[in-house]
Enzyme design. Sequence first.
Site, mmCIF file in Angstrom:
data_model
loop_
_atom_site.group_PDB
_atom_site.id
_atom_site.type_symbol
_atom_site.label_atom_id
_atom_site.label_comp_id
_atom_site.label_asym_id
_atom_site.label_seq_id
_atom_site.Cartn_x
_atom_site.Cartn_y
_atom_site.Cartn_z
ATOM 1 N N ARG A 15 -3.879 6.650 10.463
ATOM 2 C CA ARG A 15 -3.687 7.214 9.126
ATOM 3 C C ARG A 15 -4.205 6.234 8.082
ATOM 4 N NH1 ARG A 15 -1.893 5.886 4.307
ATOM 5 N NH2 ARG A 15 -0.096 4.877 5.301
ATOM 6 N N ASP A 16 -3.604 5.049 7.978
ATOM 7 C CA ASP A 16 -4.093 4.058 7.013
ATOM 8 C C ASP A 16 -5.509 3.619 7.379
ATOM 9 O OD1 ASP A 16 -4.009 2.101 4.892
ATOM 10 O OD2 ASP A 16 -1.852 1.989 5.170
ATOM 11 N N HIS A 19 -8.693 5.324 5.867
ATOM 12 C CA HIS A 19 -9.346 4.846 4.640
ATOM 13 C C HIS A 19 -10.537 3.956 4.990
ATOM 14 C CE1 HIS A 19 -6.328 6.375 1.890
ATOM 15 N NE2 HIS A 19 -5.363 5.752 2.538
ATOM 16 N N SER A 169 1.873 -1.265 -1.319
ATOM 17 C CA SER A 169 0.576 -0.589 -1.256
ATOM 18 C C SER A 169 -0.585 -1.488 -1.635
ATOM 19 C CB SER A 169 0.578 0.628 -2.188
ATOM 20 O OG SER A 169 1.729 1.405 -2.028
ATOM 21 N N HIS A 198 6.359 -1.505 4.698
ATOM 22 C CA HIS A 198 4.941 -1.256 4.980
ATOM 23 C C HIS A 198 4.131 -2.246 4.166
ATOM 24 C CE1 HIS A 198 1.339 1.475 5.560
ATOM 25 N NE2 HIS A 198 0.975 0.873 4.435
ATOM 26 N N HIS A 200 0.479 -4.813 3.445
ATOM 27 C CA HIS A 200 -0.979 -4.957 3.546
ATOM 28 C C HIS A 200 -1.332 -6.433 3.513
ATOM 29 C CE1 HIS A 200 -2.722 -0.869 3.374
ATOM 30 N NE2 HIS A 200 -1.542 -0.563 2.872
ATOM 31 N N TYR A 289 -3.870 -0.633 -5.696
ATOM 32 C CA TYR A 289 -3.634 0.244 -4.546
ATOM 33 C C TYR A 289 -4.746 0.048 -3.519
ATOM 34 C CZ TYR A 289 -1.993 4.684 -2.453
ATOM 35 O OH TYR A 289 -1.470 5.648 -1.630
#
Length: 347
Positions: A15-16, A19, A169, A198, A200, A289
Site C-alpha cells: 500500500r505505502d 507510492h 506521515s 506508523h 517514515h 506528507y
Amino acid sequence: MTGIWDVRITDTSLRDGSHHKRHQFIKEEVGAIVAALDAAGVPVIEVTHGDGLGGSSFNYGFSKTSEQELIKLAAQTAKEAKIAFLMLPGVGTKEDIKEAQDNGGSICRIATHCTEADVSIQHLGLARELGLETVGFLMMAHTIAPEKLAAQARIMADAGCQCVYVVDSAGALVLDGVADRVAALVAELGEDAQVGFHGHENLGLGVANSVEAVRAGAKQIDGSVRRFGAGAGNAPVEALIGVFDKIGVKTGIDFFDIADAAEDVVRPAMPAECLLDRNALIMGYSGVYSSFLKHAVRQSERYGVPAHQLLHRAGQRKLIGGQEDQLIDIALEIKREQESGQVASRR
C-alpha cells in the site's frame, strides 16, 4: 493479543509502497510478496492503492492493476496473514469498503488528517457493522500537541475504532515526540482501544521511533519490507524484527525469513531503493506528507525547478495529503523567481 506476539506488525509495502512504485503493481508481484511475507509470519499485510480505496485517479495516479483484484489475490494467497485495506473518507466510499470485504479484506483502516477524526465516524461504524476489524489513522500527527491528538483518538474510539494509530506521515517526529503522543493516546483510550504507530524514514528514525512507541504502550506497529514506502520509505520490517528480537519484544515473525523476503522477493519488485536523500530529508525536516515526493519530482521535471525547493515550500505552507496539486502553484512561483533573478530562500 495472542501468545504469538507482544506487538502486532502490519506490513504496508503493498500500500505505502504503491507510492514509490507509482501504483504500478502487477498480480505476479503482489502474489509473490504476499506469499513470502505470510511464510515469514507477518500477521497483517495491507493492500490498496497508495492513497487508499478509490485512490486510482488523475490527481493521485492511476493503478496499473485494480486494487480490488489485488486485495482478492492477496486474500487467496495468504494462508495465515490477514489482509488489511486503507480508506480515506472523501477518496473512497462505503461501497468500496463492502467490496474490499467481499474480496477477502478483514481489517479496515480509516485515515483522516489528525484534526478531522469526525469524518471517520460513519465509515468506522459501517466497518464494525460488517464485522471488520477497525483501525484509525491520525495522519500528520506531528502537527498537533499530544493532548489534542488524544482528543481526536477518542472520537475514533467512540465510533468503534479498535486501534488508533499515531501516523508520522512526514517522518518528522523525533523520539520523545513519538513517545509523548503514544503515551497520551494510551492514557486517553485505556482499555477502549489499542494504540499503534506508523513511521517514515525521512529523518532516519523509523525503527528508533517505533521502539519508542512500543515502550510508550503501542501494541501495533507498521513497517514496510525493504523500506518500500513513500518518501524515504517506512521503517523496514526486517530491521524492526531484528531490533525487537534483541530487546525481547515478540512479533511472531522469523528474522531470517523476513530478511530473505526483503532481499529476494521484495527488492526485485521495487523500481529503485527508497533513499534517504536530500528530497526525503527536506520532507522530514520541513514536515511534508511523504507521498508528495513523486509528485514534487514530476513537477520539478515539468517546470525545471528543484524538487527539494518545492518540498520545502510545501512544508512552509503546511500542506497536507490531498493538496498535491498545489505543488504546481509552488513550481510556477519558483519559476517566476528564477526568471526575475531572485534567489530561493531556504528558510
